[in-house]
Design an enzyme around this catalytic site. Structure first.
Site, PDB file in Angstrom:
ATOM      1  N   THR A  22      35.848 -26.976  14.608  1.00 32.56           N
ATOM      2  CA  THR A  22      36.638 -25.795  14.933  1.00 32.56           C
ATOM      3  C   THR A  22      36.464 -25.507  16.410  1.00 32.56           C
ATOM      4  O   THR A  22      35.352 -25.584  16.940  1.00 32.56           O
ATOM      5  CB  THR A  22      36.203 -24.587  14.090  1.00 32.56           C
ATOM      6  OG1 THR A  22      36.446 -24.898  12.722  1.00 32.56           O
ATOM      7  CG2 THR A  22      37.007 -23.344  14.452  1.00 32.56           C
TER       8      THR A  22
ATOM      9  N   PHE B 219      36.626 -22.780  19.310  1.00 34.61           N
ATOM     10  CA  PHE B 219      36.538 -21.327  19.466  1.00 34.61           C
ATOM     11  C   PHE B 219      36.834 -20.966  20.912  1.00 34.61           C
ATOM     12  O   PHE B 219      36.468 -21.698  21.833  1.00 34.61           O
ATOM     13  CB  PHE B 219      35.121 -20.834  19.147  1.00 34.61           C
ATOM     14  CG  PHE B 219      34.750 -20.966  17.698  1.00 34.61           C
ATOM     15  CD1 PHE B 219      34.892 -19.899  16.825  1.00 34.61           C
ATOM     16  CD2 PHE B 219      34.247 -22.168  17.206  1.00 34.61           C
ATOM     17  CE1 PHE B 219      34.536 -20.011  15.486  1.00 34.61           C
ATOM     18  CE2 PHE B 219      33.893 -22.296  15.868  1.00 34.61           C
ATOM     19  CZ  PHE B 219      34.044 -21.210  15.006  1.00 34.61           C
TER      20      PHE B 219
END
Ligand code: PEP
Ligand code: MN
Length: 624
Positions: free
Chosen positions: A527, A529
């Protein structure tokens, strides 16, 4: 022997315990940890454990089977993080210590330090006192070398790591250095170790040329034993074996062995470990993959002319390349390379006084919180927030200097709400980080896989574990918007027919059972960020933009042509419906290129001519 303290033990009880240990002839050392605190009994006294077990505040007395106590995992189950000013070694960031073998002269050292600082390296190495095999070889500049190192620190902000060889020089070296190095040849210089036990500076203890792991840990114990200095960093630098193809053999086996036996962080020095420049980068990468807290490498502006260890010293170009590779490999093992060039800008004073904590969405233990630590380091304070909007609000109001939100996942795709919030709120992207996401199936202790009927999962988490869930069609999937929170929920409900999908850390935090680890559909599950702040960073190699174009043929093409003309590399292009305007779209663009401010201004000006709306979301250092 160690006395495990009860949670909530009082200071008076601790004093009582220490007194009892002393009067029985032992030396007590208090070791405070997150999971538990203990009083270790060091020294040679033979004490009857049953006497101590009855003391108020003691929950358990354990025998330590190892010849070292304070260095052992038994005393401290969690990893130690050694703080060096605002930096730390151990924990979720990988450090690089680089510099020449020896401080040759002021000019070469300052040149090296400046180059390293530009690359983002945070620790400078260089010997002022040199242990040389031949008495006729260069022995180092001594205190003059220390002064040059201190000057380099002043000029660049790099932290200084340098060797101390003699007990009577510890005080002198500690005055100049941020970390004192004890060289391989001095690993068992017990007077030196004892002297280092009396100072309050971190010590980097290199492994002896033919020392076993247990001998090495006993040397570390010498530094820890007085209870004054708790900051020991180990450094594997290669051992003597029958192999002659390399100077030494880097013992990577030692990394998992040490991880099991000690809480101390471990660096690897592949320069002395291999003795050959071109072998250094592969071993550095392997070290990080095997769990090292960082690497120490020798680098020289002109290795061919180095006074010592030229053949094993990297060129600046080789180091630059190695940093890129380390940056890419770090997230695979759940860490981030700590580069000063990727740090967020100093906090801007805007409006009322800023708080300190970094806002993220979710409960403590959420993946976002892990990403916050990975980016800002382990000493950062965090501010859990119920929604992404709250994160933006906290940043805009000044309640938090930074916020961190997920923007896309390699399996689940974009997190569109955050794209919309980036348009809505006047905040700026100032950094980014990538986190490897490993999902676990978590349940109350005693729950069996076959008992499960319901799964609580964040829609993103469910998407990332799609294959695993598809194979179990009888389970009903219930959406929750907080991965760590879902673990707490089934715990509070005492549900034995339910499981949650979250990180193994969340399971540990709520004392729940991991039924299966690694249930994401592909291990390459990352992921990305974004770090947001109220003030822009304005510096960096990455730009994120959002714009709209007129509804006519070629409109989007004209905007893309601007990027091509300015040699900007598009790394992402995504269209998104404009909320409230059916069939109209915004385009989100990420591009990388080291443009000067002037070139960037020119590119943006050209882009404005072809767009109906344009917002620069941020110019910031990209995660490579
Ligand atoms: C050094 O790092 O400068 C050095 C001398 O290394 P070692 O003690 O590992 O030989
Ligand atoms: Mn050297």
């Amino acid at each position: 022997m160690i006395l495990v303290l009860k949670p909530g033990v009082t200071d008076a009880e601790i004093r009582g315990i220490e007194e009892a240990v002393r009067s029985a002839g032992g030396s007590p050392v208090l070791v405070e940890g997150k999971e538990r605190s203990v009083v270790a009994v060091v020294g040679t006294a033979k004490i009857d454990p049953s006497q101590l077990e009855l003391l108020p505040g003691v929950s358990q007395v354990l025998r330590v089977g190892k010849p070292y106590k304070l260095a052992s995992r038994e005393v401290k189950p969690e990893d130690s993080i050694v703080r060096v000013g605002d930096l730390s070694i151990g924990g979720s960031q990988i450090v690089v210590v680089a510099g020449p073998c020896t401080v040759e002269n002021r000019k070469m050292l300052l040149e090296t330090a400046h180059r390293l600082a530009e690359m983002g390296v945070t620790f400078l190495r260089g010997g002022a006192f040199k242990p040389r095999t031949s008495p006729y070889a260069f022995q180092g500049l001594g205190e003059e070398g220390l002064r040059i190192l201190a000057e380099a620190r002043e000029a660049t902000g790099l932290k200084v790591v340098t060797e101390v060889m003699a007990p009577d020089k510890v005080e002198l070296v500690a005055r100049y250095a941020d970390v004192l190095q004890i060289g391989a040849r001095n690993m068992q210089n017990f007077d030196l170790l004892k002297e280092c036990a009396q100072i309050r500076k971190p010590v980097l203890l290199k492994r002896g040329l033919s020392a076993t792991v247990d001998e090495w840990l006993q040397s570390a114990e010498y530094i820890l034993q007085a209870g004054k200095n708790r900051d020991v960093i180990l450094c594997e630098r290669g051992i003597r074996t029958f192999e002659t193809a390399t100077r030494n053999t880097v013992d990577l086996n030692a990394l998992p062995v040490l991880r099991e036996r000690t809480h101390l962080p471990v660096l690897v020095d592949p320069s002395h470990g291999t003795g050959v420049r071109r072998y250094v980068p592969p071993l550095a990468l392997a070290a990080v993959a095997a769990g090292a807290a960082g690497v120490m490498v020798e680098v020289h502006p002109d290795p061919e002319r180095a006074v010592s260890d030229g053949p094993q010293s990297l060129t600046f170009e080789m180091l630059e390349r190695l940093l890129r590779d380390l940056e890419a490999i770090a997230p695979v093992v759940g860490k981030r390379l700590d580069l000063s060039t990727k740090r967020p800008p100093p906090r801007a004073a805007r409006g009322r006084a800023h708080g300190e904590a970094v806002a993220f969405q979710g409960e403590p233990g959420a993946f976002s919180e892990k990403a916050v630590r990975q980016f800002f380091g382990d000493s950062v304070r965090t501010s859990p927030s119920p929604s992404f909007r709250d994160v933006f609000e906290k940043v805009l109001s000044g309640e938090c200097p930074y916020g961190l939100v997920p923007i896309e996942n390699t399996l689940g795709g974009s997190i569109h709400q955050n794209y919309d919030l980036l348009v809505e709120y006047d905040v700026h992207i100032v950094g980014e980080t990538r986190l490897r996401v490993v999902h676990s199936l978590i349940a109350n202790r005693g729950t069996r896989l076959e008992d499960i009927r319901r799964i609580y999962a964040h829609p993103q988490a469910a998407a990332q574990c799609e294959k695993f869930l598809r194979a179990r069609p009888a389970w009903s999937i219930l959406q929750v918007y907080d991965t760590a929170g879902s673990v707490r929920m089934i715990k509070e409900e005492k549900a034995f027919d339910a499981a949650a999908i979250a990180s193994a850390e969340a399971a540990r935090r709520f004392d729940m059972e991991v039924l299966k680890e690694g249930i994401e559909s592909d291990p390459r599950n990352y992921t990305r960020f974004l770090v947001i702040a109220a003030e822009p960073a304005r510096k960096g190699d990455k730009v994120s933009l959002v714009y709209g174009t007129a509804n006519r043929p070629g409109a989007l093409f004209r905007t893309l042509e601007v990027f091509a003309r300015h040699a900007m590399n598009l790394t992402k292009l995504e269209s998104r419906p404009i909320p409230g305007k059916p069939w109209e779209y915004l385009f989100y663009v990420d591009a990388t290129e080291d443009l000067s401010n002037r070139q960037m201004a020119a590119a943006l000006k050209a882009l404005r001519e072809h767009t109906t709306f344009l917002k620069v979301l941020g110019i910031y250092p990209g995660a490579s």
